[in-house]
Scaffold this motif. Structure first.
Motif, PDB file in Angstrom:
ATOM      1  N   ASP A 247       0.755  -1.147  -0.166  1.00 31.33           N
ATOM      2  CA  ASP A 247       0.021  -0.152  -0.010  1.00 31.33           C
ATOM      3  C   ASP A 247       0.855   1.343  -0.033  1.00 31.33           C
ATOM      4  N   VAL A 248       1.815   1.095   0.862  1.00 30.08           N
ATOM      5  CA  VAL A 248       2.746   2.428   0.720  1.00 30.08           C
ATOM      6  C   VAL A 248       3.266   2.850  -0.597  1.00 30.08           C
ATOM      7  N   TYR A 249       3.824   1.513  -1.200  1.00 23.54           N
ATOM      8  CA  TYR A 249       4.519   2.005  -2.581  1.00 23.54           C
ATOM      9  C   TYR A 249       3.587   2.350  -3.537  1.00 23.54           C
ATOM     10  N   ARG A 250       2.292   1.596  -3.639  1.00 28.56           N
ATOM     11  CA  ARG A 250       1.290   1.815  -4.694  1.00 28.56           C
ATOM     12  C   ARG A 250       0.661   3.474  -4.604  1.00 28.56           C
ATOM     13  N   ALA A 251       0.875   3.845  -3.080  1.00 29.81           N
ATOM     14  CA  ALA A 251       0.123   4.969  -2.821  1.00 29.81           C
ATOM     15  C   ALA A 251       0.907   6.026  -3.578  1.00 29.81           C
ATOM     16  N   HIS A 252       2.389   5.852  -3.569  1.00 34.41           N
ATOM     17  CA  HIS A 252       3.088   7.121  -3.848  1.00 34.41           C
ATOM     18  C   HIS A 252       3.671   6.861  -5.293  1.00 34.41           C
ATOM     19  N   ARG A 253       3.702   5.721  -5.674  1.00 35.04           N
ATOM     20  CA  ARG A 253       4.479   5.330  -7.107  1.00 35.04           C
ATOM     21  C   ARG A 253       3.218   5.076  -8.120  1.00 35.04           C
ATOM     22  N   LYS A 254       2.132   4.717  -7.824  1.00 33.02           N
ATOM     23  CA  LYS A 254       1.132   4.284  -8.709  1.00 33.02           C
ATOM     24  C   LYS A 254       1.602   3.035  -9.583  1.00 33.02           C
ATOM     25  N   ALA A 255       2.461   2.158  -8.791  1.00 33.95           N
ATOM     26  CA  ALA A 255       2.902   0.970  -9.308  1.00 33.95           C
ATOM     27  C   ALA A 255       1.738  -0.124  -9.349  1.00 33.95           C
ATOM     28  N   SER A 256       2.085  -1.168 -10.330  1.00 34.65           N
ATOM     29  CA  SER A 256       1.098  -2.240 -10.347  1.00 34.65           C
ATOM     30  C   SER A 256       1.382  -2.919  -9.038  1.00 34.65           C
ATOM     31  N   ARG A 257       0.376  -3.884  -8.655  1.00 35.53           N
ATOM     32  CA  ARG A 257       0.723  -4.908  -7.624  1.00 35.53           C
ATOM     33  C   ARG A 257       1.846  -5.728  -7.766  1.00 35.53           C
ATOM     34  N   LYS A 258       2.030  -6.026  -8.811  1.00 33.72           N
ATOM     35  CA  LYS A 258       3.277  -7.109  -9.103  1.00 33.72           C
ATOM     36  C   LYS A 258       4.648  -6.281  -8.857  1.00 33.72           C
ATOM     37  N   GLU A 259       4.665  -4.881  -9.131  1.00 32.51           N
ATOM     38  CA  GLU A 259       5.859  -4.040  -8.977  1.00 32.51           C
ATOM     39  C   GLU A 259       6.087  -4.046  -7.674  1.00 32.51           C
ATOM     40  N   ALA A 260       4.961  -3.520  -6.920  1.00 28.85           N
ATOM     41  CA  ALA A 260       4.966  -3.212  -5.693  1.00 28.85           C
ATOM     42  C   ALA A 260       5.698  -4.547  -4.651  1.00 28.85           C
ATOM     43  N   LYS A 261       4.898  -5.884  -5.184  1.00 23.20           N
ATOM     44  CA  LYS A 261       5.416  -6.994  -4.246  1.00 23.20           C
ATOM     45  C   LYS A 261       6.798  -7.232  -4.444  1.00 23.20           C
ATOM     46  N   GLU A 262       7.370  -7.155  -5.826  1.00 19.46           N
ATOM     47  CA  GLU A 262       8.662  -7.419  -5.900  1.00 19.46           C
ATOM     48  C   GLU A 262       9.707  -6.614  -5.218  1.00 19.46           C
ATOM     49  N   ARG A 263       9.088  -5.189  -4.952  1.00 15.10           N
ATOM     50  CA  ARG A 263       9.821  -4.272  -4.292  1.00 15.10           C
ATOM     51  C   ARG A 263       9.865  -4.574  -2.803  1.00 15.10           C
ATOM     52  N   ALA A 264       8.392  -5.038  -2.238  1.00 15.29           N
ATOM     53  CA  ALA A 264       8.586  -5.634  -0.929  1.00 15.29           C
ATOM     54  C   ALA A 264       9.395  -6.748  -0.719  1.00 15.29           C
ATOM     55  N   ILE A 265       9.347  -7.715  -1.444  1.00 17.69           N
ATOM     56  CA  ILE A 265      10.227  -8.843  -1.234  1.00 17.69           C
ATOM     57  C   ILE A 265      11.559  -8.547  -1.306  1.00 17.69           C
ATOM     58  N   TYR A 266      12.076  -7.870  -2.184  1.00 15.81           N
ATOM     59  CA  TYR A 266      13.596  -7.315  -2.024  1.00 15.81           C
ATOM     60  C   TYR A 266      13.897  -6.807  -0.943  1.00 15.81           C
ATOM     61  N   LEU A 267      13.229  -5.699  -0.242  1.00 13.81           N
ATOM     62  CA  LEU A 267      13.325  -4.764   0.824  1.00 13.81           C
ATOM     63  C   LEU A 267      13.535  -5.983   2.022  1.00 13.81           C
ATOM     64  N   LEU A 268      12.427  -6.821   2.236  1.00 16.42           N
ATOM     65  CA  LEU A 268      12.466  -7.726   3.160  1.00 16.42           C
ATOM     66  C   LEU A 268      13.558  -8.532   3.407  1.00 16.42           C
ATOM     67  N   GLU A 269      14.046  -9.132   2.230  1.00 18.11           N
ATOM     68  CA  GLU A 269      15.623  -9.727   1.931  1.00 18.11           C
ATOM     69  C   GLU A 269      16.516  -8.895   2.503  1.00 18.11           C
ATOM     70  N   GLN A 270      16.517  -7.575   2.051  1.00 16.85           N
ATOM     71  CA  GLN A 270      17.645  -6.528   2.462  1.00 16.85           C
ATOM     72  C   GLN A 270      17.564  -6.281   3.887  1.00 16.85           C
ATOM     73  N   VAL A 271      16.482  -6.435   4.696  1.00 15.78           N
ATOM     74  CA  VAL A 271      16.794  -6.297   6.079  1.00 15.78           C
ATOM     75  C   VAL A 271      16.876  -7.535   6.771  1.00 15.78           C
ATOM     76  N   GLY A 272      17.029  -8.467   6.225  1.00  9.77           N
ATOM     77  CA  GLY A 272      17.526  -9.901   6.626  1.00  9.77           C
ATOM     78  C   GLY A 272      16.441 -10.694   7.185  1.00  9.77           C
ATOM     79  N   ILE A 273      15.077 -10.751   6.387  1.00 12.74           N
ATOM     80  CA  ILE A 273      14.030 -11.467   6.774  1.00 12.74           C
ATOM     81  C   ILE A 273      14.078 -12.842   5.516  1.00 12.74           C
ATOM     82  N   THR A 274      14.210 -13.876   6.197  1.00 16.12           N
ATOM     83  CA  THR A 274      14.291 -14.975   5.329  1.00 16.12           C
ATOM     84  C   THR A 274      12.721 -15.412   4.921  1.00 16.12           C
TER      85      THR A 274
END
Length: 328
Positions: A113-140
């Motif tokens: 919701d955060v990403y889509r509210a500001h970037r008007k991105a598709s759900r797929k793009e937002a999900k890819e971004r969320a997965i990438y950042l969760l991995e970046q912060v060390g969540i398996t």
């Protein structure tokens, strides 16, 4: 310069009068710079941070001579313009992850919701971004974690999610309000290293609010020391630690234990209590607790230039050493 604040004042209306929570606070932060704000609880650190994002309670009144983000006057922003800035170019990591996350929605929905509210991105793009950042912060198992609710995660994992959420839109400035307060020591150290690495990777400016002077000495470029709603000292980090000039700053540094000392000594304490901020005080706010106080301290005191971007709100800058009562 990313953010510039001059003479910030925050007053809070109460049943007993007006609480002068923040008084004439000024600072600026540039890209890639880390500013640490330190001081004991109730000195005005968190409410200063909340004021930057327009998250003050309705009973609070904010005024400032200047408050700009990337050259744009934040005081003139409409609610829509502030919403477009907040969570996008300017993000905040709150100190309690359980209250920062909505317990009724999954982690994935809140990140997307955060990403889509500001970037008007598709759900797929937002999900890819969320997965990438969760991995970046060390969540398996980041893909599976998107379906979890906050209560299904540990405190450390929730804090990682809050950090990931703050980074979703690649902010230029991030405000971290004691982001590891509720966590155990080992998790604190791990998350702080992570946050510092992420700041370097993303090139963000950062305002870190903390009680941990050891952390400040490692990560800060500049430091602001606050006491009873005022800035009592501000300096580049190295100068603050090598030449603390306000009695309160010296007292704070004197209360830090030294594990390298062969025989630990009792830590000093600061006598007295923090003064009430109901209505404005004329003289030094540290007057009743300071061993160097005199009648001259009862008059208004401005920040005194020491040199090299180093200032302290004390008429006796550079005089003597603090002697504090020792706890038996």
């Amino acid at each position: 310069m990313l953010i510039n604040v001059e003479n910030l004042n925050i007053d809070i209306a109460t049943a007993n009068g007006t609480l002068a929570a923040v008084q004439d606070v000024s600072f600026c932060v540039s890209k890639g710079e880390t500013l640490c704000i330190v001081g004991e609880s109730g000195c005005g650190k968190s409410i200063t941070a909340l004021s930057l994002l327009g998250l003050l309670p309705k009973v609070a009144t904010r005024t400032a001579r200047a408050m700009t983000f990337d050259g744009v006057d934040m005081q003139m922003m409409s609610k829509a313009e502030l919403r477009a800035l907040r969570g996008n170019r300017l993000s905040m990591i709150f100190q309690e992850p359980m209250t920062a996350l909505n317990p009724l929605h999954t982690i994935g929905r809140q990140l997307l919701d955060v990403y889509r509210a500001h970037r008007k991105a598709s759900r797929k793009e937002a999900k890819e971004r969320a997965i990438y950042l969760l991995e970046q912060v060390g969540i398996t198992n980041a893909v599976q974690r998107l379906n979890n609710y906050p209560h299904e995660l540990s405190g450390g994992m929730r804090q990682r999610v809050v950090i990931a959420m703050a980074l979703m839109c690649e902010p230029e400035l991030i405000v971290a309000d004691e982001p590891t307060t509720a966590l155990d020591v080992s998790i604190q150290a791990e998350l702080l290293r992570l946050l510092i690495d992420l700041q370097k990777s993303f090139g963000m400016g950062m305002i870190m609010i903390t009680h941990d002077l050891g952390l400040v000495s490692r990560i800060a470029d500049r430091v602001i020391v606050m006491y009873a709603g005022q800035v009592v000292e501000t300096a580049p980090a190295e100068k603050l630690f090598t030449n603390p000039s306000h009695p309160y700053t010296r007292a704070l540094l004197g209360s830090v234990p030294d594990p390298s000392h062969p025989r630990m000594k009792p830590l000093p304490s600061i006598p007295g209590t923090v003064p009430s901020l109901l209505n404005r005080m004329e003289g030094c706010h540290f007057l009743d607790r300071c061993p160097l106080a005199s009648d001259a301290c009862r008059k208004p005191i401005q920040l005194q230039q020491i040199g090299g971007n180093h200032e302290a709100r004390c008429i006796k800058v550079g005089e003597g050493k603090i002697r504090l009562k020792v706890v038996a």
